[in-house]
Design a protein around this motif. Structure first.
Motif, short mmCIF file in Angstrom:
data_model
loop_
_atom_site.label_atom_id
_atom_site.label_comp_id
_atom_site.label_asym_id
_atom_site.label_seq_id
_atom_site.Cartn_x
_atom_site.Cartn_y
_atom_site.Cartn_z
N TYR A 1 0.85 -1.18 0.00
CA TYR A 1 0.00 0.00 0.00
C TYR A 1 0.89 1.24 0.00
CZ TYR A 1 -2.89 3.73 2.06
OH TYR A 1 -3.52 4.92 2.30
N GLN B 1 0.85 5.75 -0.31
CA GLN B 1 0.11 7.01 -0.35
C GLN B 1 0.82 7.95 -1.32
OE1 GLN B 1 0.25 7.85 3.95
NE2 GLN B 1 -1.79 6.92 4.17
N ILE C 1 -6.92 10.44 4.58
CA ILE C 1 -6.23 9.40 3.79
C ILE C 1 -5.81 8.24 4.68
CG2 ILE C 1 -3.98 10.58 3.90
CD1 ILE C 1 -3.35 9.42 1.12
N THR D 1 -8.35 5.58 4.97
CA THR D 1 -8.25 4.61 3.88
C THR D 1 -7.20 3.55 4.21
OG1 THR D 1 -8.93 6.29 2.27
CG2 THR D 1 -7.81 4.34 1.41
N VAL E 1 -7.68 -0.49 4.46
CA VAL E 1 -6.84 -1.45 3.74
C VAL E 1 -6.25 -2.47 4.73
CG1 VAL E 1 -4.63 -1.72 2.53
CG2 VAL E 1 -6.24 0.10 1.83
N TYR F 1 -2.55 1.75 -4.72
CA TYR F 1 -1.94 3.08 -4.80
C TYR F 1 -3.01 4.13 -4.52
CZ TYR F 1 1.84 6.20 -6.21
OH TYR F 1 2.85 7.14 -6.23
N ASN F 2 -2.81 4.83 -3.42
CA ASN F 2 -3.82 5.74 -2.87
C ASN F 2 -3.50 7.19 -3.25
OD1 ASN F 2 -5.12 5.98 0.59
ND2 ASN F 2 -5.97 6.69 -1.35
N VAL G 1 -6.65 3.69 -5.44
CA VAL G 1 -7.58 4.01 -4.35
C VAL G 1 -7.72 5.53 -4.33
CG1 VAL G 1 -8.21 3.49 -1.97
CG2 VAL G 1 -6.50 2.07 -3.13
N LYS H 1 -8.22 9.45 -3.62
CA LYS H 1 -7.91 10.43 -2.59
C LYS H 1 -7.60 11.76 -3.24
CE LYS H 1 -4.59 12.06 -2.74
NZ LYS H 1 -3.44 12.97 -2.98
N GLY I 1 -10.85 1.97 1.10
CA GLY I 1 -9.69 1.15 1.48
C GLY I 1 -10.06 -0.31 1.60
N ALA J 1 -10.89 -1.80 -1.78
CA ALA J 1 -9.70 -2.02 -2.62
C ALA J 1 -9.10 -3.39 -2.31
CB ALA J 1 -8.68 -0.91 -2.39
#
Lengths: 425, 425
Positions: free
Chosen positions: A16, A18, A26, A29, A33, A115-116, A144, A146, A323, A326
């Motif tokens: 994962y 950000q 965020i 999320t 996850v 990938y957020n 994901v 954001k 999250g 995903a």
């Protein structure tokens, strides 16, 4: 999910990361996850500082964090694992980076990459989802959503936006109560500058603070419209004469007719440089110069996008939900998709999460509909209210300590032992 | 109260007025005043826009407001009856205004005057408390403390300060989490400008956001110290190199060695005027010019003093308590006093309200003790933490509507019929 969509990749680890500007939610999320993956028995690594951590093989082992630390991410702003502004070039321009990522994935048995981020990140996830096959490595990539900018395509709204919208509406309301009580002998014009370089979503949200011609904000300046100095000044003057004072909310991205940012066209600093991020002082100087009113201006800047203490419950819930979704999508073998928010009703507001192809999202930008701005260009329409209002509803739970400050968590962020030679992105 | 202290003035009406810059909790004081007076069967008038309303005979009849509207003042920021910046001249310089006030008091049988403000207002209340006797009218004047600047003498702290302190500490903490997560590829220096023209109380409160050399805020700039550019830049550089990023909190009143406000010494607007209220952009430009770091800056301005959504419970409770005590003092026949907050213990924090003579408060200014600033000039000491920490404790209750916004009340503010000829202050 039908069994037919399941991948053969039922073992392995999940990575994962950000990306881009962080938000008040965020980390909610991230909590979604990690909690979902833990429930399925899947180990989650997090890349330190976004994709840079993945390239450098600088990975964080989230299994070292307690369940309560992960739960506390639901109410902690900022990016708990670090984020970055770093856009991968195209495969043709920098194949080495893609190969490196696959190498890192392989070294740590990473079979799912979440990938957020925003548009760019959706693009990166999409590229990676394709390169796996080319390089002979089975990887599922999920974007994901954001962004406080609310500019992702397909999704009805973006996690992060609802909270900055709520903060902005509350702040506009509160500061206007202040100005109203002082206007007779003091400040008559208050100017609040909000984020939004290309789209006026956040500025529009300020409009939720009040309704009707006399309610603040009296004037909203959107980047969607060229700034009309004469019309602006006339409206300020008319408002002060009618109401006694005037609240203006200006998007940082307001431009003049020549297309220049107003913030750059005006003020210069002590060294003669154009000042950035300062449309509010430029407007204030204009009001003072042309109308002679006493003014105040505010630029909350990062305060607005990190204000978890004023977060919207709808936003925090959606951030958590994308999250979790995903992980569901990834473990179900889906690839190159993003969990998006689908609105099924305005009132009462109803939403659900569905997968959407990254190809429809990557590098696209959702503009604010023209129908959201009133004909005079200075306010929001009923359609805008219908869309925006549900997004700021509810107050997201936030535990405070005895010291009067929110109990924000700081993770241990224990590094995973590197197995590969160093790589400089 | 002993019966001996009771005045003969046991009938008549009470006039309440708000003065100077408003706060997140000044209306809690109004609620304390009105609820206490109602319980004692005393009618409360409020002056519209502070002392100006008293001079103009523009009075508001608070008996027209419901109990629930008055209760809602406890959580509504701004000044519900309007405030003003208007300092009465001395008796010698403008006797007509004092005579007019007594005339208005007489016309509406006002026997108690409660003036809710800072140093200047304490001075006005003191003068009025004396003039009554001279002009042969029995009036009791009580000052009621209010100011985000925390600069009133005698009282341990000022209602209004605790909430702006809490807002500032929370905002510093939240924005710093944001900067920390982005610093590798984006903003390295974040500068938050806070209120405080003459004293660094609010800037000091930002220090509660963290403790230790690596915790934000890393640098606080106080108006108490002349700005030392070289030392500042060296500290920014050292912090970025050690921590990766740096949060600076600057008081708007920071001055250079020549005594000029930094905000005025630097930036000029598009019209060549010195920009006011902008020490943050000046510092940001300096950091960029001399160190080359990417920066962001924020100026919350009125947002900080109107942020009832982040108010301190201790502050809101004290604001209510001074209002109630002021009524008790007035009805007990006391004159020329102010209910002040007395701290009896730091930990656990204990406080009470006591009367103090206005003569000891009027026109004085409480400075921040030198012992509150660390030797290097950039931080707060343990003594400062002991003093400040209790003031931001607890979260003041705030009801939200279904629309996601706080339920702030708007009073009817029904005017009392005027009985006198017009008067132009």
């Amino acid at each position: 999910m039908s069994p037919a969509r399941r991948s053969s990749a039922t073992t392995g680890n999940l990575l994962y990361a950000q990306s881009g500007g962080v938000t008040a939610v965020i980390n909610a999320t991230a909590a979604g996850v990690i909690e979902a993956a833990r429930a399925r028995g899947v180990k989650v690594y997090a890349a330190r500082n976004g994709i840079l951590g993945a390239l450098r093989e600088d990975l964080i082992d989230t299994t070292k964090e307690t369940a309560s630390a992960i739960a506390a991410l639901r109410h902690t702003p900022g990016g708990a694992f670090g984020s970055c502004r770093y856009k991968l070039k195209s495969l043709e321009d920098n194949r080495a980076e893609y190969e490196r990522l696959i190498e890192v994935f392989r070294a740590h048995d990473i079979r799912w990459f979440l990938y957020n981020g925003g548009n760019d990140s959706a693009d990166t996830a999409l590229k990676l989802s394709r390169i796996g096959k080319t390089l002979g490595y089975d990887i599922r990539c999920i974007g994901v959503p954001k962004t406080v900018d609310n500019d992702l395509a397909v999704t009805d709204c973006c996690p992060g936006f609802g909270s900055v919208a709520k903060y902005t509406a509350i702040s506009t309301l509160e500061a206007s109560l202040d100005v109203a009580s002082m206007a007779e002998t003091s400040t008559k014009v208050f100017i609040l500058e909000v984020m939004g370089r290309h789209a006026g979503w956040i500025a529009a949200a300020a409009g939720l603070a009040g309704e009707g011609p006399d309610a603040a904000p009296h004037i909203i300046l959107f980047p969607e419209n060229a700034f009309d100095e004469a019309a602006f000044l006339a409206r300020v003057k008319a408002t002060v004469e009618r109401v006694g004072w005037c609240t203006v909310v200006a998007s940082e991205g307001v431009r003049n007719a020549a297309g220049q940012f107003l913030a750059e066209a005006g003020t210069r600093d002590a060294f003669g440089h154009a000042q950035l991020g300062g449309v509010a002082p430029v407007l204030a100087a204009l009001v003072k110069e042309k109308l002679g009113y006493k003014y105040h201006w505010a630029v909350p800047d990062y305060l607005q996008r990190s204000a978890r203490h004023a977060a919207s419950k709808v936003d925090a819930d959606q951030a958590f939900a994308v999250g979790r979704a995903a992980v569901d999508y990834a473990l179900a073998g889906m690839n190159a998709v993003m969990p998006v928010i689908v609105r099924s009703a305005d009132a009462p507001y109803r939403w659900k999460i569905e997968p959407a192809p990254l190809a429809k999202i990557a590098n696209r930008e959702k503009k604010m509909p023209k129908s959201f701005i009133t004909r005079d260009g200075f306010g929001i329409t009923a359609a805008a209210r219908r869309y925006l209002s549900p997004l700021i509803r509810g107050e997201a739970p936030l535990p405070y300590g005895k010291n009067g400050l929110p109990n924000y968590v700081r993770l241990k962020n224990t590094a995973v032992t590197a197995r590969l030679p160093a790589f400089k992105p």
